[in-house]
Scaffold this motif. Structure first.
Motif, PDB file in Angstrom:
ATOM      1  N   ARG A 333     -71.359  54.157 -56.942  1.00  0.00           N
ATOM      2  CA  ARG A 333     -72.372  54.910 -57.707  1.00  0.00           C
ATOM      3  C   ARG A 333     -72.232  54.668 -59.199  1.00  0.00           C
ATOM      4  NH1 ARG A 333     -71.455  58.924 -53.703  1.00  0.00           N
ATOM      5  NH2 ARG A 333     -69.752  59.808 -54.949  1.00  0.00           N
ATOM      6  N   ILE A 334     -71.004  54.664 -59.695  1.00  0.00           N
ATOM      7  CA  ILE A 334     -70.754  54.501 -61.134  1.00  0.00           C
ATOM      8  C   ILE A 334     -71.342  53.192 -61.648  1.00  0.00           C
ATOM      9  CG2 ILE A 334     -68.917  53.993 -62.808  1.00  0.00           C
ATOM     10  CD1 ILE A 334     -67.223  56.134 -61.415  1.00  0.00           C
ATOM     11  N   VAL A 335     -71.221  52.128 -60.855  1.00  0.00           N
ATOM     12  CA  VAL A 335     -71.701  50.822 -61.327  1.00  0.00           C
ATOM     13  C   VAL A 335     -73.161  50.566 -60.957  1.00  0.00           C
ATOM     14  CG1 VAL A 335     -69.375  49.854 -61.338  1.00  0.00           C
ATOM     15  CG2 VAL A 335     -70.814  49.559 -59.297  1.00  0.00           C
ATOM     16  N   GLY A 336     -73.797  51.545 -60.280  1.00  0.00           N
ATOM     17  CA  GLY A 336     -75.240  51.473 -60.098  1.00  0.00           C
ATOM     18  C   GLY A 336     -75.738  50.803 -58.833  1.00  0.00           C
ATOM     19  N   ILE A 337     -74.925  50.800 -57.776  1.00  0.00           N
ATOM     20  CA  ILE A 337     -75.365  50.217 -56.509  1.00  0.00           C
ATOM     21  C   ILE A 337     -76.319  51.185 -55.806  1.00  0.00           C
ATOM     22  CG2 ILE A 337     -74.607  49.425 -54.235  1.00  0.00           C
ATOM     23  CD1 ILE A 337     -73.788  47.554 -56.505  1.00  0.00           C
ATOM     24  N   PRO A 338     -77.442  50.709 -55.257  1.00  0.00           N
ATOM     25  CA  PRO A 338     -78.331  51.591 -54.489  1.00  0.00           C
ATOM     26  C   PRO A 338     -77.583  52.240 -53.323  1.00  0.00           C
ATOM     27  CG  PRO A 338     -79.361  49.450 -54.863  1.00  0.00           C
ATOM     28  CD  PRO A 338     -77.936  49.314 -55.289  1.00  0.00           C
ATOM     29  N   GLU A 339     -78.095  53.383 -52.858  1.00  0.00           N
ATOM     30  CA  GLU A 339     -77.420  54.106 -51.781  1.00  0.00           C
ATOM     31  C   GLU A 339     -78.175  54.066 -50.459  1.00  0.00           C
ATOM     32  OE1 GLU A 339     -75.577  57.907 -52.811  1.00  0.00           O
ATOM     33  OE2 GLU A 339     -76.058  57.521 -54.915  1.00  0.00           O
ATOM     34  N   HIS A 340     -79.424  53.596 -50.472  1.00  0.00           N
ATOM     35  CA  HIS A 340     -80.234  53.640 -49.258  1.00  0.00           C
ATOM     36  C   HIS A 340     -80.916  52.298 -49.005  1.00  0.00           C
ATOM     37  CE1 HIS A 340     -79.633  57.961 -49.077  1.00  0.00           C
ATOM     38  NE2 HIS A 340     -79.961  58.030 -50.355  1.00  0.00           N
ATOM     39  N   LEU A 341     -80.989  51.907 -47.731  1.00  0.00           N
ATOM     40  CA  LEU A 341     -81.623  50.647 -47.361  1.00  0.00           C
ATOM     41  C   LEU A 341     -83.101  50.625 -47.734  1.00  0.00           C
ATOM     42  CD1 LEU A 341     -80.095  49.971 -43.815  1.00  0.00           C
ATOM     43  CD2 LEU A 341     -79.320  49.097 -46.029  1.00  0.00           C
ATOM     44  N   SER A 342     -83.747  51.777 -47.713  1.00  0.00           N
ATOM     45  CA  SER A 342     -85.169  51.824 -48.055  1.00  0.00           C
ATOM     46  C   SER A 342     -85.418  51.371 -49.489  1.00  0.00           C
ATOM     47  CB  SER A 342     -85.716  53.236 -47.853  1.00  0.00           C
ATOM     48  OG  SER A 342     -84.980  54.176 -48.618  1.00  0.00           O
ATOM     49  N   GLU A 343     -84.419  51.530 -50.358  1.00  0.00           N
ATOM     50  CA  GLU A 343     -84.545  51.054 -51.741  1.00  0.00           C
ATOM     51  C   GLU A 343     -84.590  49.532 -51.799  1.00  0.00           C
ATOM     52  OE1 GLU A 343     -81.924  53.205 -54.658  1.00  0.00           O
ATOM     53  OE2 GLU A 343     -81.161  54.156 -52.823  1.00  0.00           O
ATOM     54  N   LEU A 344     -84.148  48.885 -50.732  1.00  0.00           N
ATOM     55  CA  LEU A 344     -84.122  47.426 -50.658  1.00  0.00           C
ATOM     56  C   LEU A 344     -85.275  46.878 -49.828  1.00  0.00           C
ATOM     57  CD1 LEU A 344     -80.288  47.037 -49.957  1.00  0.00           C
ATOM     58  CD2 LEU A 344     -81.439  47.084 -52.178  1.00  0.00           C
ATOM     59  N   GLY A 345     -86.179  47.762 -49.405  1.00  0.00           N
ATOM     60  CA  GLY A 345     -87.324  47.318 -48.615  1.00  0.00           C
ATOM     61  C   GLY A 345     -87.036  47.174 -47.134  1.00  0.00           C
ATOM     62  N   GLU A 374     -74.758  49.225 -30.725  1.00  0.00           N
ATOM     63  CA  GLU A 374     -75.214  50.599 -30.925  1.00  0.00           C
ATOM     64  C   GLU A 374     -74.528  51.219 -32.145  1.00  0.00           C
ATOM     65  OE1 GLU A 374     -74.364  49.264 -27.945  1.00  0.00           O
ATOM     66  OE2 GLU A 374     -76.479  49.122 -27.352  1.00  0.00           O
ATOM     67  N   ASP A 375     -73.238  50.911 -32.342  1.00  0.00           N
ATOM     68  CA  ASP A 375     -72.537  51.387 -33.551  1.00  0.00           C
ATOM     69  C   ASP A 375     -73.203  50.835 -34.800  1.00  0.00           C
ATOM     70  OD1 ASP A 375     -70.518  52.768 -32.113  1.00  0.00           O
ATOM     71  OD2 ASP A 375     -69.337  50.927 -31.913  1.00  0.00           O
ATOM     72  N   ILE A 376     -73.521  49.556 -34.764  1.00  0.00           N
ATOM     73  CA  ILE A 376     -74.135  48.899 -35.923  1.00  0.00           C
ATOM     74  C   ILE A 376     -75.493  49.522 -36.230  1.00  0.00           C
ATOM     75  CG2 ILE A 376     -75.175  46.726 -36.697  1.00  0.00           C
ATOM     76  CD1 ILE A 376     -72.815  45.304 -35.261  1.00  0.00           C
ATOM     77  N   ILE A 377     -76.280  49.769 -35.199  1.00  0.00           N
ATOM     78  CA  ILE A 377     -77.584  50.416 -35.389  1.00  0.00           C
ATOM     79  C   ILE A 377     -77.392  51.786 -36.029  1.00  0.00           C
ATOM     80  CG2 ILE A 377     -79.510  51.505 -34.142  1.00  0.00           C
ATOM     81  CD1 ILE A 377     -79.362  49.123 -32.166  1.00  0.00           C
ATOM     82  N   ALA A 378     -76.400  52.531 -35.567  1.00  0.00           N
ATOM     83  CA  ALA A 378     -76.144  53.870 -36.113  1.00  0.00           C
ATOM     84  C   ALA A 378     -75.736  53.804 -37.586  1.00  0.00           C
ATOM     85  CB  ALA A 378     -75.066  54.572 -35.290  1.00  0.00           C
ATOM     86  N   ILE A 379     -74.925  52.814 -37.940  1.00  0.00           N
ATOM     87  CA  ILE A 379     -74.518  52.673 -39.347  1.00  0.00           C
ATOM     88  C   ILE A 379     -75.723  52.347 -40.216  1.00  0.00           C
ATOM     89  CG2 ILE A 379     -73.167  51.284 -40.967  1.00  0.00           C
ATOM     90  CD1 ILE A 379     -71.087  50.936 -38.687  1.00  0.00           C
ATOM     91  N   TYR A 380     -76.529  51.384 -39.799  1.00  0.00           N
ATOM     92  CA  TYR A 380     -77.744  51.067 -40.566  1.00  0.00           C
ATOM     93  C   TYR A 380     -78.616  52.319 -40.737  1.00  0.00           C
ATOM     94  CZ  TYR A 380     -77.414  45.871 -40.323  1.00  0.00           C
ATOM     95  OH  TYR A 380     -77.063  44.544 -40.475  1.00  0.00           O
ATOM     96  N   LYS A 381     -78.849  53.036 -39.649  1.00  0.00           N
ATOM     97  CA  LYS A 381     -79.738  54.198 -39.710  1.00  0.00           C
ATOM     98  C   LYS A 381     -79.189  55.291 -40.627  1.00  0.00           C
ATOM     99  CE  LYS A 381     -82.230  53.838 -35.308  1.00  0.00           C
ATOM    100  NZ  LYS A 381     -82.515  54.495 -33.997  1.00  0.00           N
ATOM    101  N   SER A 382     -77.859  55.416 -40.669  1.00  0.00           N
ATOM    102  CA  SER A 382     -77.255  56.488 -41.476  1.00  0.00           C
ATOM    103  C   SER A 382     -77.469  56.290 -42.966  1.00  0.00           C
ATOM    104  CB  SER A 382     -75.760  56.593 -41.166  1.00  0.00           C
ATOM    105  OG  SER A 382     -75.043  55.494 -41.713  1.00  0.00           O
ATOM    106  N   ILE A 383     -77.793  55.058 -43.394  1.00  0.00           N
ATOM    107  CA  ILE A 383     -78.006  54.829 -44.825  1.00  0.00           C
ATOM    108  C   ILE A 383     -79.440  54.403 -45.138  1.00  0.00           C
ATOM    109  CG2 ILE A 383     -75.600  54.385 -45.419  1.00  0.00           C
ATOM    110  CD1 ILE A 383     -76.174  51.414 -45.261  1.00  0.00           C
TER     111      ILE A 383
END
Length: 384
Positions: A333-345, A374-383
């Motif tokens: 966060r301090i260095v300005g990385i986006p937090e959500h995949l939707s911000e990346l389209g 299924e784990d990977i899908i869950a990780i993507y969805k969580s962000i």
């Protein structure tokens, strides 16, 4: 168990280290270079800082500056043609991971023409000869491609990133000159720096990690945590820039030899399918992937907390794990990385295709915790 460790033949470090280039060329007896870089580095004069050293020494070269941010099979083939047309006997790679990965593809095929389709290099390629000699000068503090045996090329036809692993592709010489990084924009400094942090953390906890790799990775984590905010906020501060330049190289020395994990496995399709910059993809995933992997690496997470200065006497192991995960998220966060995949389209309907490539990525099997699609899908969805 036998552990292997491969490094450059020689490396140079420190502001102004590019001035060692002519002496290196003379010592190896090279005759003509193909300079591999990109048009932005040419336009803004960064590549010129290196090319000036070649000119002053009377070293002959041609320039291939068509490197793309995510280099493709076609990009590499064009570079091979340029190398052959130039009659070059060595390559000077100037840039971030894209330039160095392109140079590796060019160098490998020039000396192993049976792999000229490029796609046959995916995974662990059975090349017989070393790459055309590469002298690599990084302009970002992130990929550590100047010291790794890996490179990544986009297969346009199949819309995927190919991870190529080949001991024959490691640059003969790495010249890590922080002065080449001073003009790197703030956002790129942040994303490439967090890519280096991802390398260090994944390399530290991957299944193949051992005492020697651990020694390098924990030091890299400590240095990146200290120097990345300085490099981002004070771009011409020599301490921050040189600290990051050295830290990312240290991380690369180790992860190149022990592998990575599911963070990189998930980041690669984000770049291939949605053109997300690699460092941003790795960074946005890192805090969540760390939490997923925590049950398999609690003791090491406590050491990460110590390296980041957030471990406190009397902490339980679970508290130390939480402190480590929180601190990496805070640094992002301090260095300005986006937090959500939707911000990346990237949207929910994109996730199945991403997950399909991620579960089959060459980096994913190195993850310390077993992971399913299924784990990977869950990780993507969580962000999202």
């Amino acid at each position: 168990m036998v552990n292997r460790f491969i490094l450059n033949e020689v490396s140079y470090f420190g502001p102004g280290a590019r001035k060692e280039l002519p002496g290196v060329v003379r010592r190896f007896g090279y005759k003509k270079a193909l300079v591999v870089t990109d048009k932005s580095l040419m336009k803004f004069g960064v590549a010129k800082m290196v090319i000036d050293e070649l000119d002053a020494a009377g070293i002959v070269y041609d320039i291939f500056d068509d490197v793309k941010p995510n280099p493709t099979v076609t990009n590499v083939k064009d570079g091979i043609a340029a190398c052959k047309a130039a009659g070059a006997d060595f390559i000077v790679a100037i840039g971030g991971g894209s330039a160095m990965d392109t140079a590796k593809g060019i160098g490998i095929v020039c000396n192993n023409p049976e792999f000229s389709d490029i796609v046959s290099l995916e995974g662990v390629a059975d090349t017989k000869k070393k790459s055309l000699p590469i002298i690599a000068l990084p302009t970002t503090a992130g990929t550590a491609a100047e010291t790794t045996i890996n490179y990544v090329i986009v297969d346009e036809e199949n819309q995927k990133k190919m991870v190529c692993v080949d001991p024959n592709d490691i640059p003969a010489v790495a010249i890590v000159d922080a002065e080449l990084m001073y003009s790197l924009p703030k956002g790129l400094t942040a994303s490439t720096g967090m890519d280096a942090m991802t390398h260090a953390i994944e390399g530290y906890i991957t299944k193949a990690a051992w005492e020697m790799s651990d020694m390098f990775e924990i030091k890299a984590i400590e240095m990146i945590h200290k120097y990345l905010p300085i490099a981002v906020n004070e771009p011409e501060n020599p301490e921050g820039r040189n600290g990051m330049a050295v830290a990312q190289y240290i991380a690369g020395m180790a992860f190149s030899n022990v592998g990575l994990g599911v963070d990189h496995g998930m980041a690669h399709p984000m770049s291939a399918l949605h053109d997300v910059p690699h460092g941003v993809a790795c960074a946005i995933l890192l805090p969540t992937v760390m939490r997923f992997n925590a049950p398999a690496a609690k003791d090491k997470y406590a050491e990460i907390a110590k390296a980041c200065g957030v471990y406190r006497d009397g902490m339980t192991l679970d508290e130390a794990v939480e402190a480590a995960c929180n601190e990496i998220a805070n640094l992002s966060r301090i260095v300005g990385i986006p937090e959500h995949l939707s911000e990346l389209g990237i949207h929910e309907e994109d996730i199945p295709a991403l997950a399909e490539q991620a579960i089959n990525d060459v980096c994913t099997p190195g993850n310390p915790r077993e992971v399913t699609k299924e784990d990977i899908i869950a990780i993507y969805k969580s962000i999202l």
